[in-house]
Write an enzyme that holds these catalytic residues in place. Structure first.
Site, PDB file in Angstrom:
ATOM      1  N   PRO A   2       0.833  -1.217   0.000  1.00 35.24           N
ATOM      2  CA  PRO A   2       0.000   0.000   0.000  1.00 35.24           C
ATOM      3  C   PRO A   2       0.859   1.255   0.000  1.00 35.24           C
ATOM      4  CG  PRO A   2      -0.803  -1.595   1.606  1.00 35.24           C
ATOM      5  CD  PRO A   2       0.517  -2.104   1.126  1.00 35.24           C
ATOM      6  N   GLU A   3       0.552   2.162  -0.915  1.00 36.46           N
ATOM      7  CA  GLU A   3       1.282   3.417  -1.015  1.00 36.46           C
ATOM      8  C   GLU A   3       0.386   4.561  -0.559  1.00 36.46           C
ATOM      9  OE1 GLU A   3       4.399   3.537  -1.623  1.00 36.46           O
ATOM     10  OE2 GLU A   3       4.821   1.576  -2.492  1.00 36.46           O
TER      11      GLU A   3
END
Length: 270
Positions: A2-3
């Site tokens: 996840p960014e």
């Protein structure tokens, strides 16, 4: 992993719902990347004031102290008034009178760390080296260009490093560089101010659009309600090796940079 867009989508999904809630209990499952740094029972009775984001970290501000939460490589959060019993990959429950916040993390690279404030050693260790927030007004073009000029490594690697600007993960770096017309292997120090301005604008636009689309789901990520993100479905270069460029029809190329896949158009990106 996840960014920034995925973390921001997650934050927006529960921040308003948990704000004002009082902690009733804390459950810890299998060990995560770092320890909580406080006894779980010491958090009981404290109130959640707000949920912020710094890079890929969620900061849950309490009336005393902060919980720093990172989703790791495969983590996701759920928040609901009535969650089912925890499963084998549910490693942290923050139970409040507004609902339960649960961290599910199959690989256990995520973490929840308690600090007294942002000047605490652990807060400095985790947050101190982060670059500018690309979606904030403080994302200054001059500072961005100056940061690029100090780095001789490939511009995509600089974007991923997170010390010039945070949250530009692998998908978003490839997409922003394509939109700016910059080849990912170009030395960051060689980028002129006009080209830096195009990249600066592309980073902001790509990340904002990704948040609107709920982030990207390639394998594990889902939002606070268990729904997938859809940005990856409209990617212009990422995951499209061998397919025609949507601008010039030249086949998209794939290369490896720092063990990460990079996609680019050899004609549109110079």
């Amino acid at each position: 992993m996840p960014e920034l867009p995925e973390v921001e989508v997650t934050r927006r999904g529960f921040a308003d719902r948990i704000a004002g809630g009082r902690i009733e209990s804390v459950r810890i499952g299998k060990p995560l990347r770092w320890a909580l740094m406080v006894l779980p029972e010491a958090l009981v009775g404290r109130q959640v004031r707000q949920v912020r984001r710094r890079g890929k970290y969620l900061l849950i501000d309490l009336d005393r102290g902060i919980l720093l939460l990172h989703l790791g490589m495969s983590g996701s959060l759920r928040f609901d008034a009535a969650l089912p019993p925890p499963g084998p990959h549910d490693h942290f429950d923050l139970v409040t009178d507004r609902g339960t916040l649960r961290l599910n993390d199959p690989r256990r690279f995520g973490a929840v760390v308690y600090v007294e404030d942002e000047s605490a050693p652990w807060a400095i260790k985790l947050l101190g080296g982060l670059g500018m927030e690309p979606l904030d007004e403080g994302f200054d073009l001059d500072a961005f260009h100056a940061g690029l000029k100090k780095r001789k490594t490939a511009v995509k690697q600089v974007l991923l490093a997170g010390d010039v600007v945070v949250g530009v993960g692998n998908i978003y770096a490839s997409e922003a560089l394509f939109q700016a017309g910059i080849r990912p292997t170009l030395s960051a120090a060689r980028i002129s101010r006009p080209r830096a301005a195009r990249l600066h604008a592309a980073v902001r636009e790509i990340l904002a659009r990704a948040v609107e689309k709920g982030g990207s789901t390639l394998r594990d990520f889902s939002n606070i309600d268990g729904q997938n993100g859809y940005f990856q479905l409209e990617a212009t270069v990422y995951g499209r090796a061998g397919e025609p460029c949507r601008v010039c029809a030249t086949p998209i190329r794939l290369l490896r940079q720092g063990q990460r896949s990079t996609y680019y158009c050899p004609n549109c990106q110079k």
